[in-house]
Enzyme design. Sequence first.
Site, PDB file in Angstrom:
ATOM      1  N   ASP A 169       0.835  -1.196   0.000  1.00 34.03           N
ATOM      2  CA  ASP A 169       0.000   0.000   0.000  1.00 34.03           C
ATOM      3  C   ASP A 169       0.875   1.253   0.000  1.00 34.03           C
ATOM      4  O   ASP A 169       0.821   2.073   0.911  1.00 34.03           O
ATOM      5  CB  ASP A 169      -0.914  -0.029   1.237  1.00 34.03           C
ATOM      6  CG  ASP A 169      -2.000   1.033   1.169  1.00 34.03           C
ATOM      7  OD1 ASP A 169      -2.231   1.599   0.087  1.00 34.03           O
ATOM      8  OD2 ASP A 169      -2.616   1.312   2.218  1.00 34.03           O
ATOM      9  N   LEU A 170       1.682   1.370  -1.042  1.00 29.88           N
ATOM     10  CA  LEU A 170       2.595   2.509  -1.102  1.00 29.88           C
ATOM     11  C   LEU A 170       1.806   3.746  -1.529  1.00 29.88           C
ATOM     12  O   LEU A 170       1.646   4.029  -2.699  1.00 29.88           O
ATOM     13  CB  LEU A 170       3.736   2.234  -2.089  1.00 29.88           C
ATOM     14  CG  LEU A 170       4.867   3.260  -2.069  1.00 29.88           C
ATOM     15  CD1 LEU A 170       5.582   3.267  -0.727  1.00 29.88           C
ATOM     16  CD2 LEU A 170       5.869   2.996  -3.176  1.00 29.88           C
TER      17      LEU A 170
END
Length: 238
Positions: A169-170
């Site tokens: 979940d960058l």
Amino acid sequence: MNIIKQAEKNCRIWFDGDIWEQCPEEFFEPRYWQNQHAIIGQAKGRGQVVFFSHQDQSFVLRHYRRGGLVGRIISEDCYLFTGKKRTRPWREFSLLGQINELGLPAPKPVAIRLIKEGLLYRADLITQLIPNSNDLSRLLVRQRLSSEIWQQVGRVIRQFHDAGVDHSDLNIHNIMLDEEEKIWIIDLDKSRIRKPAASWQRANLERLYRSLEKERQQLPHWYWLKSDWALLKQGYQG
Ligand SMILES: Nc1ncnc2c1ncn2[C@@H]1O[C@H](COP(=O)(O)OP(=O)(O)O)[C@@H](O)[C@H]1O
Ligand SMILES: [Mg+2]
């Protein structure tokens, strides 16, 4: 790390004995820190995240929660237990340990708690607080960042990618900048180490780009330009 395990009834705790001498279950309860007047801040992610101080150090406590629609329909914070090594807290705790050993800038893991309830579990994670830091989303609503910082963000993502860290979940809330202008990557829930490959690395970057674009469209002030993205890519490409 010197991982110590504690088990009592349906509760399992693992903590780093190099950081804490002991880790009773109440350490995972925000109310405990409240009663100690030890809360020093909070942040919002999928849920409330609490910052507290203990023995002259600062820590972050996060309860595992589902985001989005699934969380609203199914239980918000219960997960199916299929073995300790497959639980989210264990995976994030050990990944953070590995990442720190590699010398990459991510918070140090301190402790996890797992409460088993039949086939399900609930869990919490404690990490070391990154002192005097802000996530980039908080900064970008009020100011532009220098070219040097954008390039540095690219360089740090590249270091993670070269080490095979696939961040699940960058987004812009999961990248921090501290007072010394050091960049940190946080929130490694569901992330993993895998063989470096252009496909997942590209997907990580695309996710970050989408998150920057989304905020730009939704917020009245968002100090980010396409040229900043070019700088980030420059840093990434080295
Ligand atoms: N170790 C840390 N040091 C400082 N701030 C942190 C740390 N961990 C989390 N935060 C802050 O809390 C927010 C939410 O934490 P995060 O781990 O990203 O949880 P979520 O899964 O809810 O997104 C982050 O965006 C950041 O602002
Ligand atoms: Mg996050």
